[in-house]
Design a protein around this motif. Structure first.
Motif, PDB file in Angstrom:
ATOM      1  N   SER A  52       0.829  -1.206   0.000  1.00  0.00           N
ATOM      2  CA  SER A  52       0.000   0.000   0.000  1.00  0.00           C
ATOM      3  C   SER A  52       0.865   1.257   0.000  1.00  0.00           C
ATOM      4  N   LEU A  53       1.917   1.243   0.799  1.00  0.00           N
ATOM      5  CA  LEU A  53       2.840   2.385   0.862  1.00  0.00           C
ATOM      6  C   LEU A  53       3.542   2.586  -0.479  1.00  0.00           C
ATOM      7  N   ALA A  54       3.962   1.492  -1.099  1.00  0.00           N
ATOM      8  CA  ALA A  54       4.615   1.584  -2.408  1.00  0.00           C
ATOM      9  C   ALA A  54       3.658   2.156  -3.442  1.00  0.00           C
ATOM     10  N   GLY A  55       2.392   1.729  -3.390  1.00  0.00           N
ATOM     11  CA  GLY A  55       1.401   2.262  -4.314  1.00  0.00           C
ATOM     12  C   GLY A  55       1.191   3.752  -4.130  1.00  0.00           C
ATOM     13  N   ALA A  56       1.148   4.204  -2.879  1.00  0.00           N
ATOM     14  CA  ALA A  56       0.962   5.633  -2.607  1.00  0.00           C
ATOM     15  C   ALA A  56       2.145   6.451  -3.112  1.00  0.00           C
ATOM     16  N   LEU A  57       3.354   5.918  -2.930  1.00  0.00           N
ATOM     17  CA  LEU A  57       4.539   6.625  -3.416  1.00  0.00           C
ATOM     18  C   LEU A  57       4.538   6.716  -4.939  1.00  0.00           C
ATOM     19  N   LEU A  58       4.192   5.608  -5.609  1.00  0.00           N
ATOM     20  CA  LEU A  58       4.133   5.612  -7.075  1.00  0.00           C
ATOM     21  C   LEU A  58       3.071   6.568  -7.587  1.00  0.00           C
ATOM     22  N   ALA A  59       1.924   6.603  -6.903  1.00  0.00           N
ATOM     23  CA  ALA A  59       0.860   7.520  -7.309  1.00  0.00           C
ATOM     24  C   ALA A  59       1.317   8.968  -7.182  1.00  0.00           C
ATOM     25  N   GLY A  60       2.058   9.267  -6.098  1.00  0.00           N
ATOM     26  CA  GLY A  60       2.555  10.623  -5.907  1.00  0.00           C
ATOM     27  C   GLY A  60       3.586  11.014  -6.945  1.00  0.00           C
ATOM     28  N   TRP A  61       4.433  10.072  -7.326  1.00  0.00           N
ATOM     29  CA  TRP A  61       5.484  10.361  -8.313  1.00  0.00           C
ATOM     30  C   TRP A  61       4.928  10.490  -9.736  1.00  0.00           C
ATOM     31  N   THR A  62       3.936   9.681 -10.057  1.00  0.00           N
ATOM     32  CA  THR A  62       3.421   9.636 -11.430  1.00  0.00           C
ATOM     33  C   THR A  62       2.207  10.515 -11.666  1.00  0.00           C
ATOM     34  N   GLY A  63       1.480  10.860 -10.590  1.00  0.00           N
ATOM     35  CA  GLY A  63       0.251  11.629 -10.751  1.00  0.00           C
ATOM     36  C   GLY A  63      -0.939  10.788 -11.168  1.00  0.00           C
ATOM     37  N   ILE A  64      -0.787   9.454 -11.191  1.00  0.00           N
ATOM     38  CA  ILE A  64      -1.877   8.548 -11.545  1.00  0.00           C
ATOM     39  C   ILE A  64      -2.730   8.296 -10.306  1.00  0.00           C
ATOM     40  N   LEU A 112      -5.939   3.220  -8.982  1.00  0.00           N
ATOM     41  CA  LEU A 112      -5.426   2.530 -10.155  1.00  0.00           C
ATOM     42  C   LEU A 112      -4.047   1.936  -9.889  1.00  0.00           C
ATOM     43  N   VAL A 113      -3.179   2.697  -9.215  1.00  0.00           N
ATOM     44  CA  VAL A 113      -1.832   2.210  -8.911  1.00  0.00           C
ATOM     45  C   VAL A 113      -1.885   1.014  -7.966  1.00  0.00           C
ATOM     46  N   GLU A 114      -2.780   1.070  -6.968  1.00  0.00           N
ATOM     47  CA  GLU A 114      -2.890  -0.043  -6.018  1.00  0.00           C
ATOM     48  C   GLU A 114      -3.354  -1.324  -6.711  1.00  0.00           C
ATOM     49  N   ILE A 115      -4.235  -1.201  -7.681  1.00  0.00           N
ATOM     50  CA  ILE A 115      -4.649  -2.383  -8.442  1.00  0.00           C
ATOM     51  C   ILE A 115      -3.460  -2.969  -9.194  1.00  0.00           C
ATOM     52  N   ILE A 116      -2.671  -2.101  -9.832  1.00  0.00           N
ATOM     53  CA  ILE A 116      -1.503  -2.565 -10.585  1.00  0.00           C
ATOM     54  C   ILE A 116      -0.490  -3.223  -9.659  1.00  0.00           C
ATOM     55  N   VAL A 117      -0.266  -2.632  -8.484  1.00  0.00           N
ATOM     56  CA  VAL A 117       0.636  -3.235  -7.498  1.00  0.00           C
ATOM     57  C   VAL A 117       0.115  -4.602  -7.074  1.00  0.00           C
ATOM     58  N   GLY A 118      -1.203  -4.716  -6.896  1.00  0.00           N
ATOM     59  CA  GLY A 118      -1.801  -6.002  -6.561  1.00  0.00           C
ATOM     60  C   GLY A 118      -1.593  -7.035  -7.648  1.00  0.00           C
ATOM     61  N   VAL A 119      -1.686  -6.604  -8.904  1.00  0.00           N
ATOM     62  CA  VAL A 119      -1.442  -7.503 -10.034  1.00  0.00           C
ATOM     63  C   VAL A 119      -0.014  -8.037  -9.973  1.00  0.00           C
ATOM     64  N   TYR A 130     -14.153  13.022 -10.609  1.00  0.00           N
ATOM     65  CA  TYR A 130     -14.074  14.073  -9.595  1.00  0.00           C
ATOM     66  C   TYR A 130     -12.663  14.643  -9.515  1.00  0.00           C
ATOM     67  N   ALA A 131     -11.659  13.760  -9.589  1.00  0.00           N
ATOM     68  CA  ALA A 131     -10.273  14.233  -9.561  1.00  0.00           C
ATOM     69  C   ALA A 131      -9.976  15.146 -10.746  1.00  0.00           C
ATOM     70  N   VAL A 132     -10.477  14.777 -11.922  1.00  0.00           N
ATOM     71  CA  VAL A 132     -10.281  15.604 -13.117  1.00  0.00           C
ATOM     72  C   VAL A 132     -10.991  16.942 -12.971  1.00  0.00           C
ATOM     73  N   MET A 133     -12.210  16.910 -12.415  1.00  0.00           N
ATOM     74  CA  MET A 133     -12.970  18.146 -12.225  1.00  0.00           C
ATOM     75  C   MET A 133     -12.208  19.137 -11.348  1.00  0.00           C
ATOM     76  N   VAL A 134     -11.699  18.649 -10.229  1.00  0.00           N
ATOM     77  CA  VAL A 134     -10.985  19.520  -9.302  1.00  0.00           C
ATOM     78  C   VAL A 134      -9.689  20.031  -9.924  1.00  0.00           C
ATOM     79  N   GLU A 135      -8.981  19.152 -10.613  1.00  0.00           N
ATOM     80  CA  GLU A 135      -7.694  19.519 -11.222  1.00  0.00           C
ATOM     81  C   GLU A 135      -7.859  20.620 -12.263  1.00  0.00           C
ATOM     82  N   THR A 136      -8.917  20.542 -13.061  1.00  0.00           N
ATOM     83  CA  THR A 136      -9.119  21.505 -14.146  1.00  0.00           C
ATOM     84  C   THR A 136      -9.931  22.723 -13.726  1.00  0.00           C
ATOM     85  N   GLY A 137     -10.573  22.657 -12.546  1.00  0.00           N
ATOM     86  CA  GLY A 137     -11.447  23.751 -12.123  1.00  0.00           C
ATOM     87  C   GLY A 137     -12.852  23.624 -12.664  1.00  0.00           C
TER      88      GLY A 137
END
Length: 391
Positions: A15-27, A31-38, A129-136
């Motif tokens: 979970s920690l690795a997924g959070a770090l990857l999400a922060g570095w990539t912006g994904i 989605l990142v946690e699912i990929i880490v699970g895979v 929702y994430a896209v909405m907030v990011e773009t305004g």
């Protein structure tokens, strides 16, 4: 005997690795946690435990509840025609298209094809929702319509899951009666309860919410339905309250995303077989096309009917084509209840993951409304003005 705490440390490390990857990539973190699970399931030999199943189930219930609580009731009322039309067709046509593809082209049985229809008809509230907030865009009329339409679409998928796979017996009658009572009472009772007992070290309001979610989820399970159905309805019933109680919302999100939902998304990825993905690559790509094309057929004409510009209509259609949370919940429900096998699950979850990425990238790259860019630039400019000059 397996060491419980070392096993738990592995799951938390992932979970920690997924959070770090999400922060570095912006994904998206989900989605990142699912990929880490895979990756963990295919290369580390990780498998689920009873306690993991419990935490993952609690995470899916809480996440669904919070998604319902994010819907603004005022927006849903003021833009009801637009939201209902876009949201309903965004669910109905992909459901039919995916069902027919799975049943007739792939030869899946009726139950498996129904799961496919539900999983591929979803729209990802989290991604949108994430896209909405990011773009305004969340502050514009277009953004409010899209968010409300997302609720209609996902409500359709949750209700379809409950109706198609429910057992209509005495337990179902009890579940419906208790759910109706809770939904009618909680919007009035909860503000009083929180005012009277809230903001204490013991966090009584949080325990109260978990009690309602687990009670309704337990009754749903007895009725042969899925616990996410009453969780979503309860979230919607309490949406007005949560819009005012930002602190409570933040605490519930913290519990969900810091501890519970990582287990759910990691577990969802754990069941994806990479050899099966490679073997079914053609089927997965066709399934993605079926979802996106059916979304286009359903949503695009409605946006033109309500006088959206071509750019706004395409942008709306692409965002409504995304999927993640409810798609994986539906697929995992089908797998755990024996309606689909692991190969079918892999096809559906991989398609859902791609639908979270591909339409979003196309929308943001080629169809992002100009008015949003201008609004964001204006907000950024205002943010640069010293505070005393603003006053």
């Amino acid at each position: 005997m397996e060491n419980l705490w070392l096993t738990a440390s592995i799951w938390v490390a992932l979970s920690l690795a997924g959070a770090l990857l999400a922060g570095w990539t912006g994904i998206s973190i989900s989605l990142v946690e699912i990929i880490v699970g895979v990756l963990a399931g295919n290369f580390l030999g990780l498998h689920t435990e009873t306690w993991v199943n419990y935490l993952a189930g609690a995470g899916s219930i809480l996440l669904t509840f919070l998604a319902g609580a994010e819907v603004d009731p005022v927006v849903l009322k003021t833009k009801f025609k637009e939201s209902l039309s876009i949201g309903l067709l965004s669910f109905l046509l992909p459901f039919i298209g995916a069902f027919l593809y799975a049943y007739y082209s792939l030869g899946w049985d009726l139950r498996a094809a129904q799961i496919a229809g539900i999983a591929l008809s979803t729209t990802s509230v989290a991604v949108v929702y994430a896209v909405m907030v990011e773009t305004g865009l969340n502050e514009s009329e277009l953004g409010r319509i899209i968010l409300a339409a997302c609720f209609i679409t996902d409500l359709g998928t949750v209700v379809a899951l409950g109706i198609l796979f429910a057992n209509f017996n005495a337990w179902m009658l009890l579940f419906l009666a208790v759910t109706a009572a809770v939904l009618s009472i909680t919007p009035r009772f909860t503000p009083w309860f929180v005012q009277r007992y809230g903001n204490r070290v013991s966090q009584l309001e949080v325990k109260y919410l978990f009690f309602l979610l687990f009670l309704l989820g337990g009754l749903a399970s007895l009725a042969g339905s899925e616990a996410v159905l009453p969780a979503y309805l309860l979230g919607l019933a309490m949406a007005g309250f949560f819009l005012e109680e930002k602190n409570l919302t933040l605490r519930m999100r913290t519990i969900a995303f810091s501890f519970l939902t990582p287990f759910y998304f990691l577990k969802a990825g754990l069941y994806v077989s990479l050899p099966a993905v490679w073997a079914s690559a053609g089927i997965i790509m066709v399934a993605l096309v079926v979802k996106m094309v059916s979304k286009f057929i359903g949503v695009w004409p409605v946006t033109r009917l309500f006088r959206f510009s071509s750019r706004e209509g395409m942008y709306t259609t692409l965002l409504m084509s995304t999927g993640l949370t409810f798609g994986t919940i539906s697929s995992l429900f089908g797998l755990t209840h024996g309606f689909i096998n692991q190969e079918q699950y892999t096809i559906l979850v991989t398609t859902v993951i791609l639908s979270a990425v591909v339409p979003t990238l196309i929308a943001q790259t080629f169809f992002r409304p100009e008015l949003v860019q201008a609004a964001v630039s204006k907000k950024q400019s205002l943010a640069m003005i010293p505070q005393e000059r603003k006053g």
